[in-house]
Design a protein around this motif. Structure first.
Motif, PDB file in Angstrom:
ATOM      1  N   LEU A   1       0.831  -1.205   0.000  1.00  0.00           N
ATOM      2  CA  LEU A   1       0.000   0.000   0.000  1.00  0.00           C
ATOM      3  C   LEU A   1       0.866   1.256   0.000  1.00  0.00           C
ATOM      4  CD1 LEU A   1      -2.839  -0.929   2.536  1.00  0.00           C
ATOM      5  CD2 LEU A   1      -3.052  -0.664   0.062  1.00  0.00           C
ATOM      6  N   LEU A   2       1.901   1.264   0.824  1.00  0.00           N
ATOM      7  CA  LEU A   2       2.781   2.434   0.912  1.00  0.00           C
ATOM      8  C   LEU A   2       3.509   2.686  -0.398  1.00  0.00           C
ATOM      9  CD1 LEU A   2       4.208   1.841   4.500  1.00  0.00           C
ATOM     10  CD2 LEU A   2       2.780   3.767   3.778  1.00  0.00           C
ATOM     11  N   GLU A   3       3.871   1.623  -1.064  1.00  0.00           N
ATOM     12  CA  GLU A   3       4.545   1.767  -2.354  1.00  0.00           C
ATOM     13  C   GLU A   3       3.604   2.402  -3.375  1.00  0.00           C
ATOM     14  OE1 GLU A   3       7.778   1.877  -4.624  1.00  0.00           O
ATOM     15  OE2 GLU A   3       7.776   1.013  -2.601  1.00  0.00           O
ATOM     16  N   LYS A   4       2.351   1.976  -3.347  1.00  0.00           N
ATOM     17  CA  LYS A   4       1.371   2.532  -4.275  1.00  0.00           C
ATOM     18  C   LYS A   4       1.021   3.975  -3.911  1.00  0.00           C
ATOM     19  CE  LYS A   4      -0.753  -1.793  -5.792  1.00  0.00           C
ATOM     20  NZ  LYS A   4      -2.005  -2.561  -5.932  1.00  0.00           N
ATOM     21  N   VAL A   5       0.987   4.258  -2.610  1.00  0.00           N
ATOM     22  CA  VAL A   5       0.748   5.635  -2.163  1.00  0.00           C
ATOM     23  C   VAL A   5       1.864   6.539  -2.659  1.00  0.00           C
ATOM     24  CG1 VAL A   5       0.707   7.148  -0.129  1.00  0.00           C
ATOM     25  CG2 VAL A   5      -0.630   5.040  -0.136  1.00  0.00           C
ATOM     26  N   LYS A   6       3.090   6.055  -2.563  1.00  0.00           N
ATOM     27  CA  LYS A   6       4.248   6.819  -3.041  1.00  0.00           C
ATOM     28  C   LYS A   6       4.110   7.143  -4.527  1.00  0.00           C
ATOM     29  CE  LYS A   6       9.296   6.679  -3.288  1.00  0.00           C
ATOM     30  NZ  LYS A   6      10.514   5.854  -3.032  1.00  0.00           N
ATOM     31  N   ASP A   7       3.504   6.240  -5.269  1.00  0.00           N
ATOM     32  CA  ASP A   7       3.299   6.440  -6.706  1.00  0.00           C
ATOM     33  C   ASP A   7       2.079   7.308  -7.011  1.00  0.00           C
ATOM     34  OD1 ASP A   7       5.537   4.924  -7.297  1.00  0.00           O
ATOM     35  OD2 ASP A   7       4.390   3.059  -7.508  1.00  0.00           O
ATOM     36  N   GLY A   8       1.368   7.728  -5.941  1.00  0.00           N
ATOM     37  CA  GLY A   8       0.240   8.631  -6.137  1.00  0.00           C
ATOM     38  C   GLY A   8      -1.125   7.982  -6.185  1.00  0.00           C
ATOM     39  N   SER A   9      -1.230   6.739  -5.720  1.00  0.00           N
ATOM     40  CA  SER A   9      -2.513   6.041  -5.754  1.00  0.00           C
ATOM     41  C   SER A   9      -3.413   6.494  -4.602  1.00  0.00           C
ATOM     42  CB  SER A   9      -2.307   4.527  -5.667  1.00  0.00           C
ATOM     43  OG  SER A   9      -3.540   3.852  -5.480  1.00  0.00           O
ATOM     44  N   THR A  10      -4.486   7.197  -4.940  1.00  0.00           N
ATOM     45  CA  THR A  10      -5.436   7.625  -3.908  1.00  0.00           C
ATOM     46  C   THR A  10      -6.220   6.420  -3.377  1.00  0.00           C
ATOM     47  OG1 THR A  10      -7.066   8.135  -5.637  1.00  0.00           O
ATOM     48  CG2 THR A  10      -5.695   9.951  -4.842  1.00  0.00           C
ATOM     49  N   HIS A  11      -6.400   5.419  -4.223  1.00  0.00           N
ATOM     50  CA  HIS A  11      -7.111   4.206  -3.795  1.00  0.00           C
ATOM     51  C   HIS A  11      -6.322   3.504  -2.690  1.00  0.00           C
ATOM     52  CE1 HIS A  11      -9.601   0.646  -3.878  1.00  0.00           C
ATOM     53  NE2 HIS A  11      -8.551  -0.104  -4.155  1.00  0.00           N
ATOM     54  N   ALA A  12      -5.013   3.368  -2.889  1.00  0.00           N
ATOM     55  CA  ALA A  12      -4.164   2.724  -1.883  1.00  0.00           C
ATOM     56  C   ALA A  12      -4.150   3.547  -0.598  1.00  0.00           C
ATOM     57  CB  ALA A  12      -2.745   2.565  -2.424  1.00  0.00           C
ATOM     58  N   PHE A  13      -4.113   4.862  -0.748  1.00  0.00           N
ATOM     59  CA  PHE A  13      -4.122   5.743   0.423  1.00  0.00           C
ATOM     60  C   PHE A  13      -5.418   5.566   1.212  1.00  0.00           C
ATOM     61  CE2 PHE A  13      -5.284   9.792   2.426  1.00  0.00           C
ATOM     62  CZ  PHE A  13      -4.191   9.972   3.260  1.00  0.00           C
ATOM     63  N   ASN A  14      -6.541   5.505   0.506  1.00  0.00           N
ATOM     64  CA  ASN A  14      -7.832   5.312   1.165  1.00  0.00           C
ATOM     65  C   ASN A  14      -7.908   3.968   1.883  1.00  0.00           C
ATOM     66  OD1 ASN A  14      -8.806   7.804   0.350  1.00  0.00           O
ATOM     67  ND2 ASN A  14      -9.707   6.996  -1.535  1.00  0.00           N
ATOM     68  N   LEU A  15      -7.319   2.940   1.280  1.00  0.00           N
ATOM     69  CA  LEU A  15      -7.293   1.626   1.919  1.00  0.00           C
ATOM     70  C   LEU A  15      -6.458   1.661   3.194  1.00  0.00           C
ATOM     71  CD1 LEU A  15      -6.896  -0.797  -1.140  1.00  0.00           C
ATOM     72  CD2 LEU A  15      -8.923  -0.471   0.294  1.00  0.00           C
ATOM     73  N   LEU A  16      -5.319   2.359   3.134  1.00  0.00           N
ATOM     74  CA  LEU A  16      -4.447   2.488   4.295  1.00  0.00           C
ATOM     75  C   LEU A  16      -5.173   3.245   5.417  1.00  0.00           C
ATOM     76  CD1 LEU A  16      -1.440   1.762   4.991  1.00  0.00           C
ATOM     77  CD2 LEU A  16      -0.898   4.134   4.460  1.00  0.00           C
ATOM     78  N   PHE A  17      -5.851   4.311   5.008  1.00  0.00           N
ATOM     79  CA  PHE A  17      -6.609   5.117   5.970  1.00  0.00           C
ATOM     80  C   PHE A  17      -7.702   4.270   6.624  1.00  0.00           C
ATOM     81  CE2 PHE A  17     -10.072   7.985   7.109  1.00  0.00           C
ATOM     82  CZ  PHE A  17      -9.393   8.969   7.824  1.00  0.00           C
ATOM     83  N   GLU A  18      -8.436   3.520   5.814  1.00  0.00           N
ATOM     84  CA  GLU A  18      -9.523   2.683   6.312  1.00  0.00           C
ATOM     85  C   GLU A  18      -8.998   1.595   7.244  1.00  0.00           C
ATOM     86  OE1 GLU A  18     -12.941  -0.352   4.550  1.00  0.00           O
ATOM     87  OE2 GLU A  18     -11.947   1.076   3.197  1.00  0.00           O
ATOM     88  N   LYS A  19      -7.829   1.079   6.910  1.00  0.00           N
ATOM     89  CA  LYS A  19      -7.232   0.000   7.692  1.00  0.00           C
ATOM     90  C   LYS A  19      -6.838   0.449   9.100  1.00  0.00           C
ATOM     91  CE  LYS A  19      -3.502  -3.435   7.436  1.00  0.00           C
ATOM     92  NZ  LYS A  19      -2.422  -3.983   6.584  1.00  0.00           N
ATOM     93  N   TYR A  20      -6.341   1.689   9.197  1.00  0.00           N
ATOM     94  CA  TYR A  20      -5.777   2.144  10.466  1.00  0.00           C
ATOM     95  C   TYR A  20      -6.556   3.264  11.161  1.00  0.00           C
ATOM     96  CZ  TYR A  20      -1.626  -0.690   9.774  1.00  0.00           C
ATOM     97  OH  TYR A  20      -0.771  -1.746   9.628  1.00  0.00           O
TER      98      TYR A  20
END
Length: 197
Positions: free
Chosen positions: A17-36
């Motif tokens: 997820l962090l790798e995808k967030v680094k690449d600018g993925s808002t979807h991955a960021f939202n998943l990370l946010f939802e997870k924690y």
């Protein structure tokens, strides 16, 4: 043909997820946010006892994660979140009238310090804090804990203990001075050791 079910946030690896967030993925960021989100909010609320302040802190942490996604490397997200919440709680409390300036030195701890060092620092700091608390005269310790750990007003404390408000204020002043001088010295030494290692 059945559509493939999206994986639940809890089952997705943080590093991915962090790798995808680094690449600018808002979807991955939202998943990370939802997870924690719930865990982070609970940790902040436990310390602040204020829902709005806890939400603000979690929101600020995740906003910074997004804004600094390309420059800030996070290896252990739960550990990072733990430290970020703790530091932001301290900053929030330091703005309140009943919190005292000997915590301001925490602002000078470089972010580059490893989380292991930071955790060790805080463990030793709060161990020293409790030892100092135990060394205070019994009534002074009770008054201090009622004021700053249970957030009772000096008026309520005076009524609760059957003493004058002036006595409560005097005892608080003496307790604060003892803690301020001793903890500042302990924390300063710890920071010097970390920043020069």
């Amino acid at each position: 043909m059945l559509a493939m079910r999206q994986p639940e946030p809890l089952t997705i690896d943080d590093s991915l997820l962090l790798e995808k967030v680094k690449d600018g993925s808002t979807h991955a960021f939202n998943l990370l946010f939802e997870k924690y989100w719930e865990k982070a909010y609970s940790a902040a609320y436990k310390r602040l006892k204020n829902g709005e302040d806890a939400k603000d802190i979690v929101q600020e942490i995740f906003t910074k994660i997004w804004l600094n996604r390309q420059t800030h490397m996070i290896e252990n997200f739960p550990a990072y979140l733990h430290v970020a919440i703790r530091n932001n709680v301290i900053k929030s409390l330091s703005k309140q009238k009943h919190f005292h300036p000997f915590f301001d030195i925490l602002e000078n701890i470089p972010e580059k310090n490893s989380q292991a060092d930071a955790n060790l620092l805080w463990k030793e700091f709060f161990k020293s804090y409790e030892e100092l608390m135990e060394s205070l005269p019994p009534k002074r310790q009770i008054i201090f804990r009622l004021r700053y750990q249970e957030d009772l007003s000096t008026k309520v404390i005076s009524m609760k203990l059957g003493i004058t408000r002036k006595t409560v204020q005097n005892q608080l002043g003496k307790a604060i001075e003892t803690l301020r001088v001793s903890l500042l010295r302990i924390l300063t030494i710890a920071i010097i050791l970390i920043t020069t290692s």
